[in-house]
Design an enzyme around this catalytic site. Structure first.
Site, mmCIF file in Angstrom:
data_model
loop_
_atom_site.group_PDB
_atom_site.id
_atom_site.type_symbol
_atom_site.label_atom_id
_atom_site.label_comp_id
_atom_site.label_asym_id
_atom_site.label_seq_id
_atom_site.Cartn_x
_atom_site.Cartn_y
_atom_site.Cartn_z
ATOM 1 N N HIS A 128 -6.655 -7.588 0.314
ATOM 2 C CA HIS A 128 -7.169 -8.460 1.028
ATOM 3 C C HIS A 128 -8.791 -8.822 1.052
ATOM 4 O O HIS A 128 -9.298 -9.621 1.672
ATOM 5 C CB HIS A 128 -6.782 -8.705 2.463
ATOM 6 C CG HIS A 128 -5.045 -8.840 2.582
ATOM 7 N ND1 HIS A 128 -4.230 -9.879 2.287
ATOM 8 C CD2 HIS A 128 -4.375 -7.535 2.712
ATOM 9 C CE1 HIS A 128 -3.117 -9.231 2.262
ATOM 10 N NE2 HIS A 128 -3.192 -7.871 2.490
ATOM 11 N N ASN A 167 0.734 -1.154 -0.039
ATOM 12 C CA ASN A 167 0.103 -0.028 -0.093
ATOM 13 C C ASN A 167 0.680 1.314 0.039
ATOM 14 O O ASN A 167 2.068 1.093 0.536
ATOM 15 C CB ASN A 167 -0.837 0.029 1.367
ATOM 16 C CG ASN A 167 -2.242 -0.899 1.118
ATOM 17 O OD1 ASN A 167 -2.664 -0.960 0.003
ATOM 18 N ND2 ASN A 167 -2.589 -1.511 2.335
#
Length: 441
Positions: A170, A148
């Site tokens: 996820h 990220n």
């Protein structure tokens, strides 16, 4: 050469999940698992952990740790990325503590918001270095990005390098299952459609045997909102905008201007928002790491059950030509989502098979959902402009357009905050120059 390279392999738990999954794929017998990390101790820990797992699973693979990144990448067919530039200390602490001085509070700070902007600015140069090495030593490798801020980093790789990149999160694969569990509903046999942007993709359809399940979901969600629970922000967004969002309430609380507001401190209590959640998690992980390390690194009886991560399944699909459908982050080329910008990185259903990754066309999102996505895309695209031009003005403008930051701070305070963050991060960032707009400040 049959080789999977893992960048950031010192993330021992995540390396176990993704490469442990790969060990369970018969089609990957004979592959080399190449490990690379800038922290040699953590690298050796992961190497030892994977060797124990390999021995217990009786797998014919080669595990090798590298201290030279280019050697680790040479000849790779797949590259998995799970790095964090700047770590918890100093960078994440800076991203939280300096904004607090201005009254700007955060929960996770890894996607958009002021924390997400600066995490991008220190990570993009490293990603571009990865791409430069890969273009030289493994130009045809598929880059599986888990780092990220997902949308910006995946967008940069696909727009400014020759490396085929897909971003993997996820949240999509657990979205409806966890929603149904929280509402006491049966998850079996449902049909779903999810699309949007990373951490703000939308459950557009959810059916069973042709029946729309949204009316029952919303009825139960309204009942659940009468008592405190961990998903109150997402349920409120669903109530007001009509659809459930994939990523957690603690994340979405800081993606919008509605929830974390110094003028309305009662909202924190009302929506059960965990301010400073990410630093709290990091401190707990640091505190408990030695115990975890003993269980992972030196456990001769270590076992593994295939995780929910997409990585091994994508690789398996490409190796076997048995298609696998997943939620992937890709450029919005050809307007996969027609009412979002073409330069945006979108999260859409994708198919993996021997031909590679094929994203699917979604069409228009409901306009209110596209509008919410665009508020985050604005900041993402300006952050990319800042990173690629080294112009400080674009950093200011990215922050000014961020929904949460703009809801809390004045334009002048945003400039001051950004300048203080740039100074505090020091050599973790490239040099950024002011141009004509802000030159006098």
């Amino acid at each position: 050469m049959l080789k999977i390279t893992f960048l950031g392999a010192g993330s021992t738990v995540f390396a176990k999940n993704v490469l442990g999954d790969c060990m369970l794929v018969p089609a990957l017998e004979g592959f080399e698992f190449a490990l690379y990390d800038i922290d040699e101790q953590r690298l050796r820990d992961s190497e030892n952990m994977l060797r124990n797992l390999q021995e217990n699973l009786h797998k014919n693979i080669k595990i090798k740790a590298y201290l030279n990144r280019k050697e680790a990448l040479t000849g790779a067919k797949y590259v998995i990325n799970a790095i964090q530039v700047g770590g918890y200390r100093p960078s994440t602490v800076i991203d939280f503590e300096i904004p607090k001085k201005y009254g700007l509070r955060q929960t996770i700070a890894d996607t958009v918001g002021i924390g997400g902007i600066f995490r991008n600015l220190r990570t993009i140069p490293v990603m571009l270095d990865f791409a430069k090495d890969m273009e030289e030593v493994c130009p045809d490798a598929l880059f599986l990005n888990y780092t990220n801020p997902m949308a910006v980093l995946t967008g940069v790789m696909n727009r400014f390098t020759a490396i085929q990149t897909v971003g993997l999160c996820h949240s999509v694969q657990v979205c409806t299952k966890e929603l149904f569990q929280s509402l006491g509903m049966d998850h079996e046999g449902i049909q779903e459609k999810v699309a949007g942007i990373n951490h703000m993709a939308w459950l557009l359809e959810v059916k069973r045997n042709g029946e729309d399940l949204y009316p029952e979901i919303k009825r139960r969600a309204r009942d659940k909102q009468k008592v405190k629970h961990h998903d109150m922000v997402r349920f409120e967004l669903m109530e007001k905008f009509g659809y459930y969002v994939t990523e957690s309430s603690e994340h979405n609380a800081e993606y919008h201007p509605y929830f974390i507001k110094s003028r309305y401190p009662e909202l924190i209590e009302k929506y059960n928002i965990p301010l400073d959640e990410y630093p709290r998690r990091c401190e707990n992980q640091i505190k408990n790491w030695e115990t975890m390390r003993e269980d992972l690194v030196h456990n001769k009886a270590l076992e593994h059950v295939r995780s929910k991560e997409y990585g091994s399944r994508i690789i398996e699909a490409i190796e076997t030509n048995i298609p696998f459908k997943f939620g992937g982050n890709v450029l919005n080329t050809g307007r996969l989502i027609s009412n979002l910008p073409e330069k945006a990185c979108v999260e859409v259903p994708c198919i993996a098979d021997r031909s590679g990754i094929t994203p699917t066309y979604v069409g228009e999102l409901p306009e209110q959902l596209a509008a919410l996505n665009r508020t985050n895309i604005n900041t993402q695209l300006l952050t990319i402009e800042a990173a690629m031009t080294h112009k400080r003005d674009y950093i200011y403008q990215a922050a000014m357009l961020d929904p949460h930051t703009a809801a809390e701070l004045s334009l002048d305070d945003i400039v001051l905050l950004c300048d203080e963050l740039i100074e505090a991060h020091g050599d973790w960032l490239p040099r950024f120059k002011k141009n004509e707009i802000f030159a006098a400040l």
